[in-house]
Design an enzyme around this catalytic site. Sequence first.
Site, PDB file in Angstrom:
ATOM      1  N   THR A  46     -32.118 -74.252 -58.106  1.00 17.96           N
ATOM      2  CA  THR A  46     -31.633 -73.934 -59.360  1.00 17.96           C
ATOM      3  C   THR A  46     -30.262 -74.543 -59.529  1.00 17.96           C
ATOM      4  O   THR A  46     -29.722 -74.532 -58.623  1.00 17.96           O
ATOM      5  CB  THR A  46     -31.856 -72.593 -59.953  1.00 17.96           C
ATOM      6  OG1 THR A  46     -30.841 -72.209 -61.016  1.00 17.96           O
ATOM      7  CG2 THR A  46     -31.163 -71.675 -58.834  1.00 17.96           C
ATOM      8  N   ASP A  47     -29.756 -74.780 -60.722  1.00 14.25           N
ATOM      9  CA  ASP A  47     -28.363 -75.224 -61.091  1.00 14.25           C
ATOM     10  C   ASP A  47     -27.346 -73.902 -60.837  1.00 14.25           C
ATOM     11  O   ASP A  47     -26.289 -74.083 -60.446  1.00 14.25           O
ATOM     12  CB  ASP A  47     -28.199 -75.863 -62.536  1.00 14.25           C
ATOM     13  CG  ASP A  47     -28.479 -75.017 -63.651  1.00 14.25           C
ATOM     14  OD1 ASP A  47     -29.099 -73.928 -63.308  1.00 14.25           O
ATOM     15  OD2 ASP A  47     -28.440 -75.460 -64.860  1.00 14.25           O
ATOM     16  N   GLU A  48     -27.891 -72.656 -60.755  1.00 14.41           N
ATOM     17  CA  GLU A  48     -27.177 -71.534 -60.687  1.00 14.41           C
ATOM     18  C   GLU A  48     -26.495 -71.532 -59.315  1.00 14.41           C
ATOM     19  O   GLU A  48     -25.550 -70.963 -59.083  1.00 14.41           O
ATOM     20  CB  GLU A  48     -28.052 -70.357 -60.978  1.00 14.41           C
ATOM     21  CG  GLU A  48     -28.486 -70.193 -62.392  1.00 14.41           C
ATOM     22  CD  GLU A  48     -29.003 -69.108 -62.851  1.00 14.41           C
ATOM     23  OE1 GLU A  48     -28.457 -67.861 -62.173  1.00 14.41           O
ATOM     24  OE2 GLU A  48     -29.708 -68.938 -63.854  1.00 14.41           O
TER      25      GLU A  48
ATOM     26  N   TYR B 289     -29.411 -63.021 -57.582  1.00 15.38           N
ATOM     27  CA  TYR B 289     -30.390 -64.105 -57.725  1.00 15.38           C
ATOM     28  C   TYR B 289     -29.902 -65.537 -57.177  1.00 15.38           C
ATOM     29  O   TYR B 289     -30.612 -65.868 -56.314  1.00 15.38           O
ATOM     30  CB  TYR B 289     -30.777 -64.313 -59.108  1.00 15.38           C
ATOM     31  CG  TYR B 289     -31.636 -65.620 -59.474  1.00 15.38           C
ATOM     32  CD1 TYR B 289     -32.859 -65.634 -59.146  1.00 15.38           C
ATOM     33  CD2 TYR B 289     -31.234 -66.687 -60.132  1.00 15.38           C
ATOM     34  CE1 TYR B 289     -33.623 -66.828 -59.255  1.00 15.38           C
ATOM     35  CE2 TYR B 289     -31.874 -67.527 -60.580  1.00 15.38           C
ATOM     36  CZ  TYR B 289     -33.168 -68.120 -59.856  1.00 15.38           C
ATOM     37  OH  TYR B 289     -33.528 -69.155 -60.069  1.00 15.38           O
TER      38      TYR B 289
ATOM     39  N   LYS C 132     -31.066 -67.727 -53.986  1.00 11.71           N
ATOM     40  CA  LYS C 132     -31.613 -69.289 -54.274  1.00 11.71           C
ATOM     41  C   LYS C 132     -30.867 -70.105 -53.384  1.00 11.71           C
ATOM     42  O   LYS C 132     -31.409 -70.999 -52.653  1.00 11.71           O
ATOM     43  CB  LYS C 132     -31.595 -69.242 -55.727  1.00 11.71           C
ATOM     44  CG  LYS C 132     -32.933 -69.000 -56.401  1.00 11.71           C
ATOM     45  CD  LYS C 132     -34.269 -69.094 -56.173  1.00 11.71           C
ATOM     46  CE  LYS C 132     -34.330 -70.469 -56.264  1.00 11.71           C
ATOM     47  NZ  LYS C 132     -36.028 -70.864 -55.905  1.00 11.71           N
TER      48      LYS C 132
HETATM   49  P1  NAD Z   1     -41.619 -66.838 -62.541  1.00  4.32           P
HETATM   50  O1  NAD Z   1     -40.943 -65.624 -62.187  1.00  4.32           O
HETATM   51  O2  NAD Z   1     -42.207 -66.978 -63.861  1.00  4.32           O
HETATM   52  O3  NAD Z   1     -42.863 -67.094 -61.330  1.00  4.32           O
HETATM   53  C1  NAD Z   1     -42.776 -66.787 -59.895  1.00  4.32           C
HETATM   54  C2  NAD Z   1     -43.942 -66.724 -59.378  1.00  4.32           C
HETATM   55  O4  NAD Z   1     -43.579 -66.312 -57.852  1.00  4.32           O
HETATM   56  C3  NAD Z   1     -44.749 -65.559 -59.948  1.00  4.32           C
HETATM   57  O5  NAD Z   1     -46.304 -66.078 -60.231  1.00  4.32           O
HETATM   58  C4  NAD Z   1     -44.902 -64.455 -58.811  1.00  4.32           C
HETATM   59  O6  NAD Z   1     -46.095 -63.787 -58.779  1.00  4.32           O
HETATM   60  C5  NAD Z   1     -44.683 -65.252 -57.534  1.00  4.32           C
HETATM   61  N1  NAD Z   1     -44.101 -64.611 -56.455  1.00  4.32           N
HETATM   62  C6  NAD Z   1     -43.122 -63.767 -56.374  1.00  4.32           C
HETATM   63  N2  NAD Z   1     -42.897 -63.364 -55.218  1.00  4.32           N
HETATM   64  C7  NAD Z   1     -43.709 -63.812 -54.331  1.00  4.32           C
HETATM   65  C8  NAD Z   1     -44.182 -63.618 -52.902  1.00  4.32           C
HETATM   66  N3  NAD Z   1     -43.370 -62.798 -52.140  1.00  4.32           N
HETATM   67  N4  NAD Z   1     -45.169 -64.169 -52.497  1.00  4.32           N
HETATM   68  C9  NAD Z   1     -45.856 -64.978 -53.378  1.00  4.32           C
HETATM   69  N5  NAD Z   1     -45.785 -65.174 -54.571  1.00  4.32           N
HETATM   70  C10 NAD Z   1     -44.576 -64.531 -55.212  1.00  4.32           C
HETATM   71  O7  NAD Z   1     -40.701 -67.880 -62.051  1.00  4.32           O
HETATM   72  P2  NAD Z   1     -40.265 -69.478 -62.538  1.00  4.32           P
HETATM   73  O8  NAD Z   1     -39.422 -69.368 -63.970  1.00  4.32           O
HETATM   74  O9  NAD Z   1     -41.626 -70.039 -62.898  1.00  4.32           O
HETATM   75  O10 NAD Z   1     -39.577 -69.927 -61.753  1.00  4.32           O
HETATM   76  C11 NAD Z   1     -40.329 -70.709 -60.485  1.00  4.32           C
HETATM   77  C12 NAD Z   1     -39.200 -71.290 -59.559  1.00  4.32           C
HETATM   78  O11 NAD Z   1     -38.248 -72.284 -60.131  1.00  4.32           O
HETATM   79  C13 NAD Z   1     -38.189 -70.426 -58.948  1.00  4.32           C
HETATM   80  O12 NAD Z   1     -37.956 -70.557 -57.587  1.00  4.32           O
HETATM   81  C14 NAD Z   1     -36.851 -70.389 -59.685  1.00  4.32           C
HETATM   82  O13 NAD Z   1     -35.919 -69.911 -58.845  1.00  4.32           O
HETATM   83  C15 NAD Z   1     -36.799 -71.743 -60.016  1.00  4.32           C
HETATM   84  N6  NAD Z   1     -36.236 -72.186 -61.003  1.00  4.32           N
HETATM   85  C16 NAD Z   1     -36.695 -71.602 -62.306  1.00  4.32           C
HETATM   86  C17 NAD Z   1     -35.774 -72.247 -63.609  1.00  4.32           C
HETATM   87  C18 NAD Z   1     -36.199 -71.494 -64.905  1.00  4.32           C
HETATM   88  O14 NAD Z   1     -35.416 -71.941 -65.894  1.00  4.32           O
HETATM   89  N7  NAD Z   1     -37.169 -70.563 -64.963  1.00  4.32           N
HETATM   90  C19 NAD Z   1     -34.906 -73.061 -63.385  1.00  4.32           C
HETATM   91  C20 NAD Z   1     -34.574 -73.759 -62.054  1.00  4.32           C
HETATM   92  C21 NAD Z   1     -35.283 -73.299 -60.970  1.00  4.32           C
HETATM   93  O1  DAU Z   2     -30.425 -72.188 -64.908  1.00  2.00           O
HETATM   94  C1  DAU Z   2     -31.595 -72.094 -64.153  1.00  2.00           C
HETATM   95  C2  DAU Z   2     -32.087 -70.634 -64.223  1.00  2.00           C
HETATM   96  O2  DAU Z   2     -32.128 -70.177 -65.592  1.00  2.00           O
HETATM   97  C3  DAU Z   2     -33.236 -70.256 -63.269  1.00  2.00           C
HETATM   98  O3  DAU Z   2     -32.663 -70.442 -62.117  1.00  2.00           O
HETATM   99  C4  DAU Z   2     -33.507 -68.774 -63.616  1.00  2.00           C
HETATM  100  O4  DAU Z   2     -34.685 -68.543 -63.039  1.00  2.00           O
HETATM  101  C5  DAU Z   2     -33.900 -68.571 -65.201  1.00  2.00           C
HETATM  102  O5  DAU Z   2     -34.367 -67.283 -65.335  1.00  2.00           O
HETATM  103  C6  DAU Z   2     -32.684 -69.073 -65.879  1.00  2.00           C
HETATM  104  O6  DAU Z   2     -31.695 -68.050 -65.828  1.00  2.00           O
HETATM  105  P1  DAU Z   2     -30.881 -67.507 -67.003  1.00  2.00           P
HETATM  106  O7  DAU Z   2     -30.080 -66.351 -66.537  1.00  2.00           O
HETATM  107  O8  DAU Z   2     -29.910 -68.717 -67.692  1.00  2.00           O
HETATM  108  O9  DAU Z   2     -31.855 -67.349 -67.954  1.00  2.00           O
HETATM  109  P2  DAU Z   2     -32.056 -65.923 -69.015  1.00  2.00           P
HETATM  110  O10 DAU Z   2     -33.229 -66.559 -69.982  1.00  2.00           O
HETATM  111  O11 DAU Z   2     -32.233 -64.821 -68.397  1.00  2.00           O
HETATM  112  O12 DAU Z   2     -30.724 -66.030 -70.110  1.00  2.00           O
HETATM  113  C7  DAU Z   2     -30.315 -67.423 -70.592  1.00  2.00           C
HETATM  114  C8  DAU Z   2     -28.986 -66.833 -71.485  1.00  2.00           C
HETATM  115  O13 DAU Z   2     -29.336 -66.122 -72.425  1.00  2.00           O
HETATM  116  C9  DAU Z   2     -27.919 -66.267 -70.586  1.00  2.00           C
HETATM  117  O14 DAU Z   2     -26.808 -66.688 -70.697  1.00  2.00           O
HETATM  118  C10 DAU Z   2     -28.251 -64.972 -70.809  1.00  2.00           C
HETATM  119  C11 DAU Z   2     -28.667 -64.850 -72.285  1.00  2.00           C
HETATM  120  N1  DAU Z   2     -29.438 -63.631 -72.817  1.00  2.00           N
HETATM  121  C12 DAU Z   2     -30.553 -63.646 -71.958  1.00  2.00           C
HETATM  122  C13 DAU Z   2     -31.446 -62.556 -72.408  1.00  2.00           C
HETATM  123  C14 DAU Z   2     -32.651 -62.097 -71.620  1.00  2.00           C
HETATM  124  C15 DAU Z   2     -29.246 -62.996 -74.031  1.00  2.00           C
HETATM  125  O15 DAU Z   2     -28.151 -63.377 -74.586  1.00  2.00           O
HETATM  126  N2  DAU Z   2     -29.996 -61.904 -74.378  1.00  2.00           N
HETATM  127  C16 DAU Z   2     -30.939 -61.640 -73.684  1.00  2.00           C
HETATM  128  O16 DAU Z   2     -31.938 -60.834 -74.079  1.00  2.00           O
END
Ligand code: NAD
Ligand code: DAU
Length: 360
Positions: free
Chosen positions: A136-138, A162, A166
């Site tokens: 992730t970019d985080e 988190y 990661k």
């Molecule tokens: P998500 O939370 O929607 O899905 C995670 C999945 O992993 C779920 O299906 C869950 O059941 C499974 N899981 C969790 N713990 C597990 C374990 N111990 N064993 C087997 N399965 C397990 O997450 P997402 O948003 O789809 O993100 C997927 C990946 O991409 C993550 O690694 C996250 O860090 C990365 N990522 C997400 C974003 C984003 O914006 N959502 C951006 C950049 C990177």
């Molecule tokens: O940047 C990549 C990341 O993006 C991934 O690695 C993470 O898995 C994914 O969850 C996401 O993280 P963020 O924390 O950026 O996403 P989130 O949707 O939780 O929040 C986006 C922005 O919105 C953040 O600045 C917090 C804000 N927010 C979020 C929620 C849930 C609000 O203002 N109100 C809310 O209720």
Amino acid sequence: MRTYLVTGGAGFIGSNYIHYMFRKYGDEIKIVNVDCLTYAGNLENLKDIEDRENYQFIKADICDREAIERIFAENDIDRVVHFAAESHVDRSIKNPDIFVRTNVLGTQVMLDSAKKAWELADGSFMADKKFLYVSTDEVYGSLEEEGSYFYETTPFAPHSPYSASKAAGDMLTKAYFDTYGLPVNITSCSNNYGPYQFPEKLIPLIINNALQGKKLPVYGDGKNVRDWLYVDDHAKAIDMVLEKGKLGERYNIGGHNEKQNIEIIHIILDTLREMLPDSDPRKELVRDDLITYVTDRKGHDRRYAIAPDKIKAEIGWYPETMFEEGIRLTIQWFFEHEEWMKHVTSGDYQKYYEEMYSSK
Ligand code: NAD
Ligand code: DAU
């Protein structure tokens, strides 16, 4: 036939990736999806492909070494795409333990198991194998200034439990390349949005609340910036990195689409009003005065912005879906999947929502 082991394939990005891969490769590939189905894992996301002969779901925890080693032993895995993780920053602030367990220890089990399956007697690795860690970019921390970006060379500075977990998984992956020569790539992606996203995340939460006339919670001053990418573009980037990425390399993936959270909320409200027909009773519920500023997230990163120059230059990937189009596709998908939303927001979600937002 190439076999992909996808971890976390029942989650948001994993299920979109599996759909993307079957759309692109059809019967030319096999996918083994390993997921332990936490609150975020939902097999409903995969309903339309679950009967394919070249798809198999295995319910297993990535921390369960025996189970993961068995999956490698029973399948000739060519590619690992490691999505499985605890993914929500707010949950990590309340309960970091599970983040360290899954994101760090689970990643180590995945790396060890791939190494055990692919390593030859002389310490080299079988040809044409690859392990991709979805980072992730985080991991890069937070940017303040407009005009500055995250590059692959930006030092790590994660702030939340988190992102720290990661970053640990990310560094372990690189360490397995540097130490053992395990064939890996790492991708660091910005915020995704699109179908099947769990409504704890900003975009689906706002769509869901707005359609029900519920408060729209904005953390802090609403001016935190995220760089949004349509999830199909992420799936395509992963596929291209697996095909063309140089071993041991990291690639940043981003949408060139920086927006303040408050802008995102206004775009969603405007698009909902535009897309809902006048006859739909939900149209009246979509109101700007439901925007509610709430207590900020602890340690809230101010701004993320990815420079995807390397992946464009070396691999030829660039974000294709403009935000205006991607958000319409997303909203349309949620209109057409009311049942999905009802199922995921019943039970545990209600409890989570009350606990998370009652103190804000
Ligand atoms: P998500 O939370 O929607 O899905 C995670 C999945 O992993 C779920 O299906 C869950 O059941 C499974 N899981 C969790 N713990 C597990 C374990 N111990 N064993 C087997 N399965 C397990 O997450 P997402 O948003 O789809 O993100 C997927 C990946 O991409 C993550 O690694 C996250 O860090 C990365 N990522 C997400 C974003 C984003 O914006 N959502 C951006 C950049 C990177
Ligand atoms: O940047 C990549 C990341 O993006 C991934 O690695 C993470 O898995 C994914 O969850 C996401 O993280 P963020 O924390 O950026 O996403 P989130 O949707 O939780 O929040 C986006 C922005 O919105 C953040 O600045 C917090 C804000 N927010 C979020 C929620 C849930 C609000 O203002 N109100 C809310 O209720």
